[in-house]
Scaffold this motif. Structure first.
Motif, PDB file in Angstrom:
ATOM      1  N   ILE A 709       3.755   5.050  23.856  1.00  0.00           N
ATOM      2  CA  ILE A 709       2.650   6.042  24.140  1.00  0.00           C
ATOM      3  C   ILE A 709       2.911   7.381  24.918  1.00  0.00           C
ATOM      4  O   ILE A 709       2.626   8.194  24.760  1.00  0.00           O
ATOM      5  N   SER A 710       3.742   7.122  26.215  1.00  0.00           N
ATOM      6  CA  SER A 710       4.295   8.012  26.955  1.00  0.00           C
ATOM      7  C   SER A 710       4.896   9.211  26.468  1.00  0.00           C
ATOM      8  O   SER A 710       4.792  10.254  26.522  1.00  0.00           O
ATOM      9  N   ALA A 711       5.893   8.414  25.279  1.00  0.00           N
ATOM     10  CA  ALA A 711       6.659   9.294  24.857  1.00  0.00           C
ATOM     11  C   ALA A 711       6.200  10.426  23.847  1.00  0.00           C
ATOM     12  O   ALA A 711       6.464  11.591  23.600  1.00  0.00           O
ATOM     13  N   TYR A 712       4.921   9.889  23.240  1.00  0.00           N
ATOM     14  CA  TYR A 712       4.334  10.632  22.256  1.00  0.00           C
ATOM     15  C   TYR A 712       3.449  11.686  23.149  1.00  0.00           C
ATOM     16  O   TYR A 712       3.312  12.941  22.178  1.00  0.00           O
ATOM     17  N   ASN A 713       3.205  11.114  24.365  1.00  0.00           N
ATOM     18  CA  ASN A 713       2.078  12.217  24.765  1.00  0.00           C
ATOM     19  C   ASN A 713       2.764  13.435  25.840  1.00  0.00           C
ATOM     20  O   ASN A 713       2.289  14.008  26.550  1.00  0.00           O
ATOM     21  N   SER A 714       4.128  13.202  26.207  1.00  0.00           N
ATOM     22  CA  SER A 714       5.018  13.894  27.131  1.00  0.00           C
ATOM     23  C   SER A 714       5.879  14.635  26.052  1.00  0.00           C
ATOM     24  O   SER A 714       6.551  14.423  25.220  1.00  0.00           O
ATOM     25  N   GLN A 715       5.874  15.959  26.365  1.00  0.00           N
ATOM     26  CA  GLN A 715       6.474  17.193  25.802  1.00  0.00           C
ATOM     27  C   GLN A 715       6.928  18.063  27.102  1.00  0.00           C
ATOM     28  O   GLN A 715       6.639  18.963  27.360  1.00  0.00           O
ATOM     29  N   PHE A 716       8.291  17.752  27.244  1.00  0.00           N
ATOM     30  CA  PHE A 716       9.089  18.636  28.380  1.00  0.00           C
ATOM     31  C   PHE A 716       9.703  19.874  27.939  1.00  0.00           C
ATOM     32  O   PHE A 716       9.942  20.651  28.583  1.00  0.00           O
ATOM     33  N   PHE A 717      10.184  19.865  26.570  1.00  0.00           N
ATOM     34  CA  PHE A 717      10.408  21.037  25.978  1.00  0.00           C
ATOM     35  C   PHE A 717       9.761  21.395  24.888  1.00  0.00           C
ATOM     36  O   PHE A 717       8.885  20.638  24.305  1.00  0.00           O
ATOM     37  N   GLU A 718      10.073  22.570  24.157  1.00  0.00           N
ATOM     38  CA  GLU A 718       9.383  22.872  22.879  1.00  0.00           C
ATOM     39  C   GLU A 718      10.048  22.164  21.822  1.00  0.00           C
ATOM     40  O   GLU A 718      11.119  21.898  21.705  1.00  0.00           O
ATOM     41  N   THR A 719       9.349  21.733  20.910  1.00  0.00           N
ATOM     42  CA  THR A 719       9.722  20.985  19.761  1.00  0.00           C
ATOM     43  C   THR A 719      10.658  21.779  18.821  1.00  0.00           C
ATOM     44  O   THR A 719      10.377  22.849  18.741  1.00  0.00           O
ATOM     45  N   ILE A 720      11.602  21.014  18.429  1.00  0.00           N
ATOM     46  CA  ILE A 720      12.693  21.539  17.637  1.00  0.00           C
ATOM     47  C   ILE A 720      12.507  21.417  16.263  1.00  0.00           C
ATOM     48  O   ILE A 720      13.516  21.803  15.212  1.00  0.00           O
ATOM     49  N   SER A 721      11.246  20.648  15.676  1.00  0.00           N
ATOM     50  CA  SER A 721      11.230  20.382  14.470  1.00  0.00           C
ATOM     51  C   SER A 721      10.883  21.647  13.603  1.00  0.00           C
ATOM     52  O   SER A 721      11.456  21.742  12.307  1.00  0.00           O
ATOM     53  N   ASP A 722      10.449  22.677  14.241  1.00  0.00           N
ATOM     54  CA  ASP A 722      10.321  23.876  13.291  1.00  0.00           C
ATOM     55  C   ASP A 722      11.697  24.566  13.214  1.00  0.00           C
ATOM     56  O   ASP A 722      11.778  25.130  11.999  1.00  0.00           O
ATOM     57  N   TYR A 723      12.401  24.360  14.224  1.00  0.00           N
ATOM     58  CA  TYR A 723      13.792  24.790  13.800  1.00  0.00           C
ATOM     59  C   TYR A 723      14.503  24.147  12.697  1.00  0.00           C
ATOM     60  O   TYR A 723      15.232  24.960  11.903  1.00  0.00           O
ATOM     61  N   PHE A 724      14.356  23.115  12.640  1.00  0.00           N
ATOM     62  CA  PHE A 724      14.929  22.330  11.700  1.00  0.00           C
ATOM     63  C   PHE A 724      14.662  22.577  10.358  1.00  0.00           C
ATOM     64  O   PHE A 724      15.140  22.964   9.355  1.00  0.00           O
ATOM     65  N   THR A 725      13.339  23.053  10.335  1.00  0.00           N
ATOM     66  CA  THR A 725      12.616  23.310   9.032  1.00  0.00           C
ATOM     67  C   THR A 725      12.882  24.386   8.433  1.00  0.00           C
ATOM     68  O   THR A 725      13.029  24.484   7.295  1.00  0.00           O
ATOM     69  N   GLU A 726      13.013  25.546   9.512  1.00  0.00           N
ATOM     70  CA  GLU A 726      13.224  26.843   8.968  1.00  0.00           C
ATOM     71  C   GLU A 726      14.851  27.085   8.741  1.00  0.00           C
ATOM     72  O   GLU A 726      15.141  27.848   7.763  1.00  0.00           O
ATOM     73  N   ASN A 727      15.748  26.219   9.389  1.00  0.00           N
ATOM     74  CA  ASN A 727      17.082  26.530   9.182  1.00  0.00           C
ATOM     75  C   ASN A 727      17.900  25.232   8.410  1.00  0.00           C
ATOM     76  O   ASN A 727      19.021  25.653   8.177  1.00  0.00           O
ATOM     77  N   SER A 728      17.265  24.272   8.028  1.00  0.00           N
ATOM     78  CA  SER A 728      18.063  23.375   7.508  1.00  0.00           C
ATOM     79  C   SER A 728      18.573  23.798   6.086  1.00  0.00           C
ATOM     80  O   SER A 728      19.845  23.539   5.812  1.00  0.00           O
ATOM     81  N   TYR A 729      18.081  24.626   5.438  1.00  0.00           N
ATOM     82  CA  TYR A 729      18.505  25.353   4.008  1.00  0.00           C
ATOM     83  C   TYR A 729      19.544  26.612   4.327  1.00  0.00           C
ATOM     84  O   TYR A 729      20.418  26.577   4.046  1.00  0.00           O
ATOM     85  N   LYS A 730      18.633  27.199   5.426  1.00  0.00           N
ATOM     86  CA  LYS A 730      19.510  28.579   5.573  1.00  0.00           C
ATOM     87  C   LYS A 730      20.932  28.182   6.142  1.00  0.00           C
ATOM     88  O   LYS A 730      21.968  28.826   5.937  1.00  0.00           O
ATOM     89  N   LEU A 731      20.981  27.343   7.192  1.00  0.00           N
ATOM     90  CA  LEU A 731      22.332  27.149   7.882  1.00  0.00           C
ATOM     91  C   LEU A 731      23.034  25.891   7.505  1.00  0.00           C
ATOM     92  O   LEU A 731      24.238  25.757   7.482  1.00  0.00           O
ATOM     93  N   GLY A 732      22.484  24.962   6.873  1.00  0.00           N
ATOM     94  CA  GLY A 732      23.126  23.643   6.575  1.00  0.00           C
ATOM     95  C   GLY A 732      23.150  23.343   4.856  1.00  0.00           C
ATOM     96  O   GLY A 732      23.982  22.656   4.365  1.00  0.00           O
ATOM     97  N   GLY A 733      22.383  24.276   4.166  1.00  0.00           N
ATOM     98  CA  GLY A 733      22.790  24.315   2.896  1.00  0.00           C
ATOM     99  C   GLY A 733      22.114  23.160   2.157  1.00  0.00           C
ATOM    100  O   GLY A 733      22.478  22.723   1.318  1.00  0.00           O
ATOM    101  N   GLY A 734      21.084  22.722   2.640  1.00  0.00           N
ATOM    102  CA  GLY A 734      20.452  21.349   2.056  1.00  0.00           C
ATOM    103  C   GLY A 734      18.941  21.354   1.992  1.00  0.00           C
ATOM    104  O   GLY A 734      18.353  21.822   3.087  1.00  0.00           O
ATOM    105  N   ASP A 735      18.418  20.708   1.101  1.00  0.00           N
ATOM    106  CA  ASP A 735      16.764  20.640   1.205  1.00  0.00           C
ATOM    107  C   ASP A 735      16.471  19.450   1.780  1.00  0.00           C
ATOM    108  O   ASP A 735      15.317  19.414   2.483  1.00  0.00           O
TER     109      ASP A 735
END
Length: 777
Positions: A709-735
């Motif tokens: 519960i604490s891990a779900y409600n705690s956010q010490f840094f900005e989420t990187i999920s958006d970065y992975f979504t935007e760059n997975s194909y661009k930098l990694g070449g995979g869907d």
């Protein structure tokens, strides 16, 4: 440059396959071109117009760790020794090692070591240097223990590993401290910030860490005890590791950092004092030995001490003499190790008490040994290179001045006298080695094999090295401007210009050399009358006794501690593990205010999830009370498959698939070992044990709930999920984002995970083979 460094390592991969042809052609012939090509590559840089080269390759940019290789005069000298003598050692080993030996193992270890040493002397990044440094310890451990069926080989390999790796940890602490002080991982940039380092309050600690790392590696007193035991390795290993390469790694380290600490009085005092004590101790103890390689081992210790002392002196003549002697020592000591191996190979023994009069049977070997031992002794003859650097050593010891402090001044006064004493015993053990082996009475009845001269090709490597002794002695300036001055410049941090000549007139260093020869000759002729002094000093005392006692005590204490909890009780293991995790993690969460029960922004809960959760809870509780083993397996499976269904409902098909596979395999394994499962109808726990079980179970479960519960409600840094979504194909070449994360974005983590799985698989395979072989017997 990176190809030259890693060429031996890359070629080591195919050596096991090439060794399968050893019955047709010796494996050494197939791999000999590699160090030769590396040597030729570095020879191309030798010349008066040499300029330093830098090649950098990103390794771990986020940690500022790169494979940055810096070729200057110092690293060029060592690279030539590593590749040149490495080539001669491979050639020598072709005739020393029989085809029945495990040649694939030997040459693989040797080439790994060669790459590690090249990496040490060429790395500009301190963490890359440390990685190569530890690889030298690991590969030398494998080489020293090559004949693992011998108890002394295993003992020597373990001792060298324990002492050098312990020093390696100290080196790492020193390098980290330097990185923190200077803000860089580059050695060249650290040299440019020498004033910052010298003014740091952590200077004494940094010096202690670096010196400990160098002393353990280069067998300085009192850490010298590992080197004689390392002589259990095959002679080609001794000729390579313990005369020209590994034992000089600590020398290289101190030479590399002399540009930073050279003017520091504590650096002068510690390096000079430990070096000169090592010189005296090593040369004194060498005379006591009866094994040829043991004599050479202690002589190596004494010679390393002399080089270390000269680096501590810090003057331009001392630095030049140290660099010069590094080259000279590699030539005469490498040849002497090979001659010792030839004597052992052709007579069946290395015991000097059984040898004597071999010059008649082995004239070529005797001639080579004559030049090698007399050069090592520093006999004043113009065709022996050892005299030149020995006389420079005496001259440097007389020119010490400029260091403030009463104790430091006393050390500077005493050093020349200790230098003469150590050199006298150097002369004694050199003459003892030559005349005790090749002159005197021939003892045919004590030799296992009738002596005869070795094949010419086996003699070729020591012939080349002894030729180097003579050529350097006759034409010392041939190597001066093109190699030695560049190396001395890199160590001293400024231009060093020294002329090498045999005759300097009647000066104090010459008198010191003559004193060594005269007193040394007297001691050689009267050896039987005074050698009983060893019964008094050191008598029965040895630093090996301290080492053995320490290791035995450590093992005994470890056994006592281990057996208190490793008693075969699975329940105890789980109690200790879960209790530790609960206590440590729970305390950390409480102290750091990491507990947060404010649940927001959650997905709606449907009746499907509630029903599945209830079924999983019932199944989990049922595992406590079920008394049938088959039923227990099934209810555990219900929990796992229920979790897989939840993954499907929350749109995580990859996790669901993984969970299904793992759960299926787990259930299958439980069924395979069905008859080995405990009888659940008999409860052996006491009431107190059941109480502990309840407390730990509730505590650990509560901890997991709080953490989730604490891990779900705690956010010490900005989420990187958006970065992975935007760059997975661009930098990694995979869907597939998950695949790209595992392979590209977090590839290093995946590599380590695969390494762990590979190690576990290898261990299981080894256990199966061991049990199979044991059953066959």
């Amino acid at each position: 440059m990176i190809y030259a460094v890693f060429a031996p390592l890359l070629f080591a991969i195919v050596i096991p396959f090439l060794s399968r042809m050893k019955h047709k052609i010796h494996t050494g012939w197939l791999i000999l071109p590699i160090p030769l090509f590396v040597f030729i590559y570095f020879v191309s840089f030798v010349g008066s117009d040499f300029e330093s080269q830098v090649s950098s390759y990103n390794w771990i940019p986020s940690l500022d760790i790169s494979l940055s290789f810096h070729l200057d005069g110092l690293s060029l000298l060592f690279a030539l020794l590593i590749s040149g003598i490495g080539s001669l050692v491979v050639l020598y080993s072709i005739y020393y090692l029989d085809k029945k030996e495990r040649l694939g193992h030997f040459y693989t270890y040797l080439y790994i070591f060669m790459t590690a040493m090249l990496g040490v002397v060429l790395s500009d990044n301190v963490f890359a240097l440390y990685a190569f440094w530890e690889f030298t310890s690991l590969s030398s451990f494998l080489l020293i223990g090559y004949w693992h069926f011998k108890e002394r080989s295993r003992y020597g390999a373990i001792k060298s590993l324990l002492i050098t790796v312990s020093g390696g940890f100290s080196l790492l602490a020193g390098l980290i401290s330097l990185t923190i002080i200077t803000g860089t991982t580059s050695i060249r940039e650290m040299v440019n910030q020498a004033d910052v380092i010298l003014e740091s309050s952590f200077l004494p600690l940094v010096l202690a860490f670096l010196l400990l790392g160098a002393f353990t590696k280069s067998a300085q007193f009192p850490f010298h005890i590992w080197l004689p035991d390392a002589m259990e390795a095959p002679t080609p290993v001794s000729a390579y590791l313990h005369s020209a390469t590994m034992v000089k790694a600590g020398i290289y380290l101190m030479a590399r950092f002399s540009a930073i600490f050279g003017g520091e009085p504590s650096f002068f005092m510690l390096l000079s004092l430990f070096g000169i004590v090592t010189l005296v101790c090593g040369s004194y103890m060498a005379v006591r030995q009866t094994d040829l390689k043991a004599i050479l081992a202690y002589s190596t210790i004494s010679q390393l001490g002399m080089i270390m002392a000269m680096l501590g002196f810090g003057t331009d003549i001392a630095i030049f003499a140290a660099v010069f002697h590094i080259l000279n020592h590699a030539t005469f000591k490498g040849s002497l190790f090979m001659i010792a191996g030839i004597v052992d190979h052709e007579t069946g023994t290395r015991d000097i008490r059984k040898l004597g009069g071999l010059m008649t049977f082995m004239p070529m070997s005797a001639t080579l040994a004559l030049f090698g031992t007399f050069s090592m002794a520093g006999v004043p003859l113009p065709f022996l290179n050892g005299f030149y650097s020995k006389e420079m050593f005496f001259d440097a010891s007389l020119q010490l001045s400029g260091y403030a402090g009463t104790f430091v001044e006393i050390v500077a006064i005493v050093l020349p006298y200790l230098a003469v004493i150590g050199s006298i015993f150097t002369f004694v053990y050199s003459m003892y080695l030559f005349f005790g082996t090749f002159r005197g009475k021939y003892k045919e009845e004590q030799l296992p094999v009738k002596p005869h001269e070795a094949p010419f090709m086996m003699l070729l490597s020591p012939i080349i090295l002894v030729t180097g002794v003579i050529v350097i002695g006759l034409f010392p300036s041939l190597f001066n401007n093109g190699l030695l001055t560049h190396a001395a410049d890199a160590v001293f941090g400024d231009e060093v210009t020294k002329e090498i000549s045999f005759w300097h007139g009647f000066i104090p260093p010459l008198y010191m050399s003559l004193t060594v020869v005269v007193l040394g000759t007297i001691l050689v002729l009267t050896k039987t009358k005074w050698e009983k002094v060893y019964n008094i000093l050191p008598g029965n005392f040895s630093f090996n006794q301290i080492y053995d006692w320490g290791v035995n005590q450590l093992e005994a204490a470890s056994n006592r501690i281990t057996f208190t909890y490793m008693n075969g009780s699975l329940r105890l293991y789980m109690v200790l593990l879960l209790a530790s995790v609960t206590a440590i993690t729970g305390t950390a969460l409480f102290i750091s205010d990491g507990i947060n029960f404010e649940v927001t922004d959650v997905a709606p809960v449907t009746v499907h999830e509630v029903l599945i959760a209830i079924v999983m809870a019932i199944a989990a509780i049922a595992t406590i009370f079920v008394t049938n083993r088959l039923a227990a397996i099934l209810v555990v499976g219900v929990v796992g498959y229920g979790l897989a269904i939840l993954f499907v409902l929350y749109s995580a098909p990859d996790l669901a698939l993984t969970q299904l596979i793992v759960e299926t395999v787990t259930v299958a394994l439980f069924l395979l070992c069905f008859y080995h499962l405990p009888n659940l109808t008999k409860r052996t726990e006491s009431i107190a044990q059941r109480g502990v079980n309840i407390v730990i179970s509730i505590g650990f479960g509560a901890l997991m709930l709080v953490m989730s519960i604490s891990a779900y409600n705690s956010q010490f840094f900005e989420t990187i999920s958006d970065y992975f979504t935007e760059n997975s194909y661009k930098l990694g070449g995979g869907d597939n984002i998950v695949n790209v994360i595992l392979v590209d974005f977090r590839g290093l983590d995946t590599l380590f995970e695969v390494s762990v799985l590979f190690g576990a698989g290898l261990a299981i395979y080894t256990l199966i083979r061991f049990r199979k072989n044991k059953g066959a017997k």
